[in-house]
Every structure is written in structure tokens, then in C-alpha cells.
Design an enzyme around this catalytic site. Structure first.
Site, short mmCIF file in Angstrom:
data_model
loop_
_atom_site.label_atom_id
_atom_site.label_comp_id
_atom_site.label_asym_id
_atom_site.label_seq_id
_atom_site.Cartn_x
_atom_site.Cartn_y
_atom_site.Cartn_z
N ASP A 337 23.76 53.07 47.00
CA ASP A 337 25.35 52.57 47.48
C ASP A 337 26.18 53.52 49.00
O ASP A 337 24.77 54.17 49.32
CB ASP A 337 25.50 54.22 46.02
CG ASP A 337 25.92 53.70 44.58
OD1 ASP A 337 26.23 52.30 44.71
OD2 ASP A 337 25.57 54.06 44.15
N ASP A 374 43.91 60.50 40.17
CA ASP A 374 42.68 60.22 40.00
C ASP A 374 41.93 60.96 40.66
O ASP A 374 42.26 61.50 41.21
CB ASP A 374 42.94 59.08 41.14
CG ASP A 374 42.23 58.81 41.80
OD1 ASP A 374 40.95 58.33 41.58
OD2 ASP A 374 41.90 57.80 42.83
N GLU A 378 37.60 61.11 45.99
CA GLU A 378 39.18 60.22 46.97
C GLU A 378 40.18 60.96 47.10
O GLU A 378 40.99 60.65 47.80
CB GLU A 378 38.96 58.93 47.07
CG GLU A 378 37.39 59.27 47.98
CD GLU A 378 36.28 59.35 47.01
OE1 GLU A 378 36.27 59.06 45.76
OE2 GLU A 378 35.01 58.45 47.85
N SER A 406 39.69 53.23 37.92
CA SER A 406 38.47 53.15 37.06
C SER A 406 37.35 52.25 38.06
O SER A 406 38.36 51.83 39.05
CB SER A 406 38.89 52.36 35.52
OG SER A 406 39.00 50.92 36.25
N THR A 409 38.87 48.10 37.52
CA THR A 409 39.98 48.07 38.23
C THR A 409 40.64 48.58 39.64
O THR A 409 41.92 48.36 40.21
CB THR A 409 41.77 49.21 37.46
OG1 THR A 409 41.32 50.23 37.84
CG2 THR A 409 42.09 48.85 36.04
N LYS A 433 48.28 52.92 43.86
CA LYS A 433 47.21 53.21 44.85
C LYS A 433 46.14 52.34 44.48
O LYS A 433 45.15 52.61 43.37
CB LYS A 433 47.20 54.82 45.68
CG LYS A 433 46.34 54.68 46.43
CD LYS A 433 45.45 55.93 46.40
CE LYS A 433 44.53 56.61 45.29
NZ LYS A 433 43.63 57.57 45.04
N ASP A 565 24.48 57.66 40.74
CA ASP A 565 24.43 58.60 39.67
C ASP A 565 26.34 58.60 39.76
O ASP A 565 25.91 59.77 38.84
CB ASP A 565 25.02 59.94 40.77
CG ASP A 565 26.46 59.51 41.80
OD1 ASP A 565 26.62 58.41 42.44
OD2 ASP A 565 26.85 60.02 43.43
N ASP A 569 26.77 52.89 37.28
CA ASP A 569 25.99 52.96 37.87
C ASP A 569 24.57 52.63 37.27
O ASP A 569 23.40 52.06 37.03
CB ASP A 569 25.26 53.57 39.18
CG ASP A 569 25.62 53.65 40.26
OD1 ASP A 569 26.15 52.83 40.96
OD2 ASP A 569 26.02 54.52 40.46
#
Length: 729
Positions: A337, A374, A378, A406, A409, A433, A565, A569
Site C-alpha cells: 500500500d 468522512d 484525510e 468508503s 465510492t 468531495k 491494515d 485489505d
């Protein structure tokens, strides 16, 4: 109770939020193996070695079972016909078996020492169990009082909610469902630096026995009592769940076949000896059989496998099976990743870039509003950036319908009955966003028409952010039934970890292709990949894309390793041949992987691969040495046994041993001593340096093949000089 404290992304996203930062510039020492063998380890392992002499346990290793049967047979023969030679042979055969069990017991004792440390982390504490769970909290909302009752931690069940405050021990494995806190995981990881555990992200998993240092969290229990992560770790490092790997099984079959061949050869040797007038005592034939079968590798095979897993434990990596360690040594493709692996982790919003006539304030307000749903670091960094510039709070307006972010999306947002402060109370308002392609699809669903000038400016902004190695997030809004419009771009900045290029060069030298997997657009991904030195990129990747890539590589006959993690994944970790889950990750990821890195350092995959290769090389080297040994012992014993009848064999009697008896006894003694001499190497492992297969094979043959041929000639000759001094031999 006070409201939950929100941590700044500059703290939660920093390297120290996971583990203490490295100070070596990213370079790791070569894999040299474990600790040297000490007398204290031998003394502590001796009782276990004696217990392993039980024939019911020895039968699992056919080679050493034959040696044990031979030792028992020579003991009976020595009792029936007492003699110095007979008793010396019997004693050294028993010592040979004991050396084999001692090697395995020493390897296991290291795991038991690790288990003792882990047991110290197992504390049967009380827990404050939630009686009436409150509604799940949203980011920025008020936390209600929670009614709890004190219960023993052993009574907790999967799904129970517990409240843990500063200074309290987390009573069981679980996921944080509310709050954020600093947690001391040193009892499990050995790292003194606290880590951040918070709800709504990939760092929500907590381990029973760790301690909350600050704030308060609500934890949902995910593992029943007796099946916690620490419980499984203890069982694994103690070896109670270790099974033979496919390579070990194949080698065991080969060794068993060789043993049967030598058994038939020795059994048919007596008729020829009788025919030629050189009948051999049964004691000598048994000793000959033991010397010819591959006792060296047979004795050390199990210890090599256990020591390989132990070397991983020493580096704070828990392998769920020996198969995973072996697979790591054969890995061809490595999936990594970007975020948290190649780069430092949480990308941070650094600025907003409006499009057209949109002002920075308009874009900032829309970006903050769309980020309230969110829960990723980030998304929170966008809120913190805007709050720092414009001021205000992160409260959602009444009646807001959130659109959480998600992996599928790749977009977040909110739907309102009316835009806050817009003066149009009856006009619905929607804002989104996310990744450019995701927002573009949303715009198309609203039949939006982006002016050419705005589209051109937006493309330039996205391209500029991407080429700089950053991540562009596009913000768009829709008022009422009118088509949506683009407002601008939020710039997320990512930083490549120091020393990554050198690490990927090491992997390339091992013949391993690296693939960076990211949800970013291709331009951004390629910029980061070029800076880090990655071989290939999978951009805009969804969980399905990762899974498909692993399957394609496996269908091509390649072994794939992956580190991850997050819950997204988990499918790929389960599919990969080597799936390394981060201890800081979710419970789903740790359940899916076949290794867990307690330090949560994804770049440790390099060390894991090196240890896997070291395990395979060690096993191959000692097998080569053992087979070469047997050839040399053949030339030591057989000529001495028959040279009196067949003088022509004098040409092969290069060692000029004193007598047939001293030749046999010297070979038996050497057989036991060489096992003792190689125990430290089997535990430490053959030193591994990145090299091609041809170079490794050449070194293996020259060092261990030639060494295996020469060592018995020298060793048996020296022992013969000593043995010949024993009266009665």
C-alpha cells in the site's frame, strides 16, 4: 462527561503515532540470525529433550526413530555380550538421539521465553461493561453518559461493549467504536512509544492487556476469552500449533526413503559378508546403519523450522504457520500500500484551490461540510485545515443526511434540506468531495455541465497536484434541482519515507518485483512510485482490483506477498501467499493475514522475505552437508570393515584407521558431535545476502557440499587417534 477530544492529523498522521520513528535512515541490518547458543539454554532445554525420547514422539521423525531403535538394540546387545566397544557404541548412539531432541528443545525454549513475556501481558482484570449501549456517535457530536457495570474480564463475550479510561487496562481484543486515545502497547510490541487508537478508521483495533494512557474509549469485544490475540500468540510461539510445512514434509519423505534404502543395503550386507568370510557382528551393522542414514539433517530439520519462526518473533512478527515463513522465502511479487507503507501515512490537507469565480471561502466551507461524514484521517485533516483558516465548529446542521466515505465510492458528502446560511430555506443542498473520477461520475448523474474554461482549469489543478506527488480531491455541490457544479480541489500532501529506494533495490536484487497499490489517480501514483523506486503501480485500486491482481499473478505461477491494515485489505490478505497484517490495523485484517507485524511497519516485509529465504537456504545447506557427510562416512567405515578380506579395498582406506572397531566407533562419535556442532548454525541460520539463485547454489555446493565431504575425513581420523587409545576397542 466531556466531549471526545479530536487529535490533529499532524499528530495522528505522524510516524510516531504508530511506532517510534526509525533513526537509521530507513536502512536495516542484514539478516544474520538469532542469538548464540548458551549453556543456560542447553540446561533449561535438557528436560524437554529427555521427554522427547518417548518413542511415540520419535516415530514422527523416522530417521531419528531408526537411530533410537538402533541405540536400544545396541544397549540390549551390550547387556547380552558386555564389552567396552559395545557399551561405547550404545552410549554414543543414545547421545546422538539426545542431541537431536536437544536441538529441537532449544529451539522451542526460545519460543517459550517469548511466551513468558507475552503471558505477562495477560491480565485478568475487571471490565466496565456497557449496560445500555448509546447510539453510535458521529464525528463532532456530544457523547452521552453511558451506564456501565463492573464484571470480570473473563466473562466478556463477543459483541459486548466496555468503557476504558486513562490508566485502565483494555480487558480483551476489540475495536474502538467511540473516542480516541493514546494506548501503551509495549507489553505486546515491545515499543515504548504510545500509539493512537480511534474509532471509524483502520487503527481502531486494540489488544487485550494493553493500557489506555489518555482520554476514554468504548471498545466492542471481538474475541472470546481464551481466543484473544495474545492467547494465539502464546500458542504459536510455544510451538503448540506448529505443523510441518510442505517442504519439510517433502524432505522428510526423501530422508525416510534414503533410510529405507540404507536399511535394505545394510540388511543385505550380512549375507555377502558371510559368503566372503567376513561375517560382521550385529552391533557393527547397527552402528553402520546409523552412520549411513542422513542423521544430521534428520536431527536438525525440526529445529531449523522452529528457529525460522523464532527469528520472526525476535523481530516482532508473528507467523501463523511455518508454511507462511517458507512462502516468504519464495515470494516473486510484493504488493505494498502507498499510504503508510511507501509514504508516511495520513495525507494532510494543505490548501484549497478554487476553480473559476469560486472563492477560497466558498470552497473551504463546502470542503469542510463534505468532510464531516468522512471519518478517515484525510477527511479530518480537511476539517482541521478549514477550521484553522476560517474558524468555526465541526457540528453538522440539523436534518443532515451523511454520505460517509468508503473504499468503493471513494467519495464523501452530505445532503441538507437547505444550504447553511444561504437564505433559501426550501432549497435542498448537496455537496460531495472525493477522487476526481468518483466526483465526475456524480456530476454526470446530476446531468451537470461544467464550462469548458472551468473544466480546463480543474484539469490543470488536478494535474499539477498529482505531478507534485500530492493527491487532489475534487469538491462539487448541487443546489435544488439545478445541475451540480465544480468548486475546486483540495490538495492532500504525501511524503515518501526515507530510505525506501534502497529497500526496493534490495528486493530487486532478490528477484522480487514490487507493486505499489493505491486509490490515488495514476499520475499521482506514478509520481510517488518514481520517487520511491517501485517497479509497478496499481492506481485507483478498489479491494476487488487488489484481489484480481493477486489472482492474476498467482495464475502465472508466482507467489505474492502483501501488507495491509484495513478491512478493505482483508480479501487480498487472505488470497496472498504471504499476507502480513499490521497490528495497528483492524481485526478483520489480522484474521485474514497469515502473519501479524506487531510494530505495524509494512516495510518490514523486506526482513520477512530475507528470513524466509534464510530458512530455505539453511535447510538446503545443512541437507547438502548431511548427504556429503554420509558419503565420507561410507569411505571411512566400509574399507576398514572389509580390507582384511578384500585387500583391493586398501585403495579406498585413505584414512588408515587403526581397526574396524575404532573406525566404527569414531564414525558414531563423529555422527553425534557434528549434530552438536551444527545446532548453533541451525538456530542462527545461514547468513543471507541478496544474490542470484546461481550464486547461492554455487556457494552452497562449495561451502557445505565440499565441507561436508572433507569434515568427516578430518574429524573421524582425529577421533580414531583418540579412540584407539581406549583399552578394549
Amino acid at each position: 462527561m466531556s466531549a471526545p477530544v479530536r487529535t490533529s492529523p499532524t499528530v495522528a498522521g505522524s510516524p510516531s503515532s504508530r511506532t517510534a520513528p526509525r533513526t537509521d535512515g530507513g536502512h536495516r541490518r542484514p539478516v544474520r540470525g538469532g542469538r548464540a547458543l548458551t549453556w543456560a539454554q542447553v540446561r533449561s532445554a535438557l528436560p524437554g529433550a529427555l521427554r522427547k525420547l518417548d518413542p511415540r514422539r520419535m516415530v514422527r521423525t523416522p530417521v531419528m526413530f531408526v537411530v533410537e531403535v538402533g541405540a536400544a538394540a545396541t544397549t540390549l546387545l551390550a547387556v547380552a555380550e558386555p564389552g567396552v566397544f559395545a557399551w561405547w557404541v550404545a552410549a554414543w548412539l543414545w547421545l546422538t538421539v539426545l542431541c537431536a531432541t536437544l536441538a529441537e528443545s532449544v529451539a522451542e525454549s526460545r519460543g517459550k521465553a517469548q511466551a513468558s513475556t507475552l503471558r505477562a501481558a495477560q491480565q485478568h482484570t475487571t471490565a466496565r461493561k456497557v449496560v445500555a449501549p448509546a447510539e453510535p456517535l458521529r464525528y463532532g457530536s456530544r457523547r452521552a453518559e453511558i451506564e456501565t457495570t463492573v464484571v470480570p474480564s473473563a466473562t466478556l463475550r463477543v459483541g459486548d461493549l466496555v468503557v476504558v479510561e486513562a490508566g485502565e487496562t483494555i480487558p480483551g481484543d476489540g475495536d474502538v467504536v467511540e473516542g480516541v486515545a493514546a494506548v501503551d502497547e509495549s507489553a505486546v510490541t515491545g515499543e515504548s512509544a504510545p500509539v493512537i487508537r480511534e474509532s471509524g478508521g483502520d487503527r481502531s483495533a486494540v489488544t487485550g492487556g494493553t493500557v489506555v494512557l489518555s482520554d476514554r474509549v468504548v471498545v466492542r469485544i471481538t474475541a472470546p476469552t481464551g481466543s484473544t490475540f495474545v492467547d494465539r500468540m502464546i500458542a504459536l510461539v510455544e510451538g503448540s500449533e506448529r505443523r510441518r510445512t510442505p517442504n519439510e514434509t517433502a524432505l522428510d519423505v526423501l530422508l525416510t526413503s534414503l533410510t529405507i534404502v540404507f536399511l535394505l543395503a545394510v540388511a543385505t550386507l550380512q549375507p555377502f559378508a558371510v559368503y566372503s568370510g567376513a561375517r560382521q557382528p550385529l552391533l557393527v551393522l547397527v552402528a553402520l546403519l546409523v552412520c549411513l542414514v542422513p542423521t544430521t539433517i534428520g536431527a536438525l530439520l525440526s529445529a531449523i523450522g522452529i528457529a525460522g519462526m523464532d527469528r520472526l518473533v525476535q523481530r516482532n512478527v508473528l507467523a501463523m504457520s511455518g508454511r507462511a515463513v517458507e512462502a516468504a522465502g519464495d515470494v516473486d511479487v510484493l504488493l505494498l500500500d502507498k499510504t503508510g507503507t511507501v509514504t508516511y501515512g495520513n495525507r494532510r490537507a494543505t490548501r484549497v484551490l478554487p476553480v473559476g469565480a469560486v472563492t477560497e471561502a466558498e470552497l473551504a466551507r463546502a470542503a469542510r461540510l463534505s468532510s464531516l461524514a468522512d471519518e478517515t484521517p484525510e477527511g479530518r485533516s480537511v476539517v482541521d485545515l478549514v477550521d484553522a483558516v476560517l474558524g468555526g465548529s465541526a457540528e453538522l446542521p440539523p436534518g443532515a443526511e451523511q454520505v460517509p466515505f468508503s473504499a468503493q465510492t471513494r467519495m464523501s458528502g452530505v445532503d441538507l434540506d437547505a444550504e447553511p446560511g444561504a437564505g433559501h430555506p426550501g432549497e435542498p443542498y448537496r455537496v460531495r468531495k472525493g477522487a476526481g473520477s468518483a466526483v465526475r461520475a456524480w456530476l454526470q448523474s446530476t446531468e451537470a455541465h461544467v464550462p469548458a474554461a472551468d473544466a480546463e482549469e480543474l484539469a490543470a489543478l488536478v494535474d499539477g497536484v498529482s505531478r507534485s506527488g500530492g493527491t487532489p480531491l475534487v469538491v462539487a455541490e448541487q443546489r435544488g434541482e439545478r445541475p451540480a457544479r465544480v468548486l475546486g480541489v483540495v490538495h492532500l500532501k504525501d511524503v515518501v519515507k526515507e530510505g525506501m529506494r534502497e529497500r526496493f533495490d534490495e528486493l530487486r536484487a532478490m528477484g522480487i518485483r514490487t507493486v505499489m497499490v493505491t486509490g490515488d489517480n495514476r499520475v499521482t501514483a506514478q509520481a510517488i512510485a518514481a520517487e520511491a523506486g517501485v517497479d509497478d503501480v496499481l492506481a485507483e485500486a478498489t479491494p476487488e482490483d487488489k484481489l484480481a491482481l493477486i489472482r492474476r499473478e498467482q495464475e502465472g505461477g508466482r507467489l505474492v506477498a502483501m501488507a495491509g491494515d484495513g478491512t478493505n485489505d482483508a480479501p487480498a490478505l487472505a488470497q496472498a501467499d504471504v499476507g502480513v497484517a499490521m497490528n495497528s490495523g483492524t481485526s478483520a485484517a489480522k484474521e485474514a493475514g497469515n502473519m501479524v507485524d506487531l510494530d505495524s511497519d509494512p516495510t518490514k516485509l523486506i526482513e520477512i522475505v530475507q528470513i524466509g529465504k534464510q530458512l530455505l537456504i539453511t535447510r538446503g545447506a545443512l541437507t547438502t552437508f548431511s548427504v556429503a557427510n554420509d558419503v565420507a562416512k561410507y569411505f571411512a567405515i566400509l574399507p576398514a570393515m572389509f580390507v582384511g578380506v578384500f585387500p583391493q579395498l586398501d585403495v579406498l582406506d585413505v584414512m588408515r584407521l587403526a581397526s574396524p572397531e575404532s573406525a566404527v566407533l569414531s564414525a558414531v562419535v563423529f555422527n553425534a558431535l557434528i549434530i552438536v556442532a551444527l545446532v548453533p548454525l541451525s538456530l542462527r541460520g545461514v547468513r543471507y545476502r541478496p544474490a542470484s539463485a546461481a550464486v547461492l547454489l554455487r556457494r552452497n555446493l562449495l561451502l557445505y557440499g565440499l565441507g561436508g565431504l572433507v569434515a568427516p575425513f578430518v574429524g573421524i581420523k582425529l577421533l580414531d587417534l583418540l579412540v584407539s587409545l581406549i583399552p578394549g576397542v
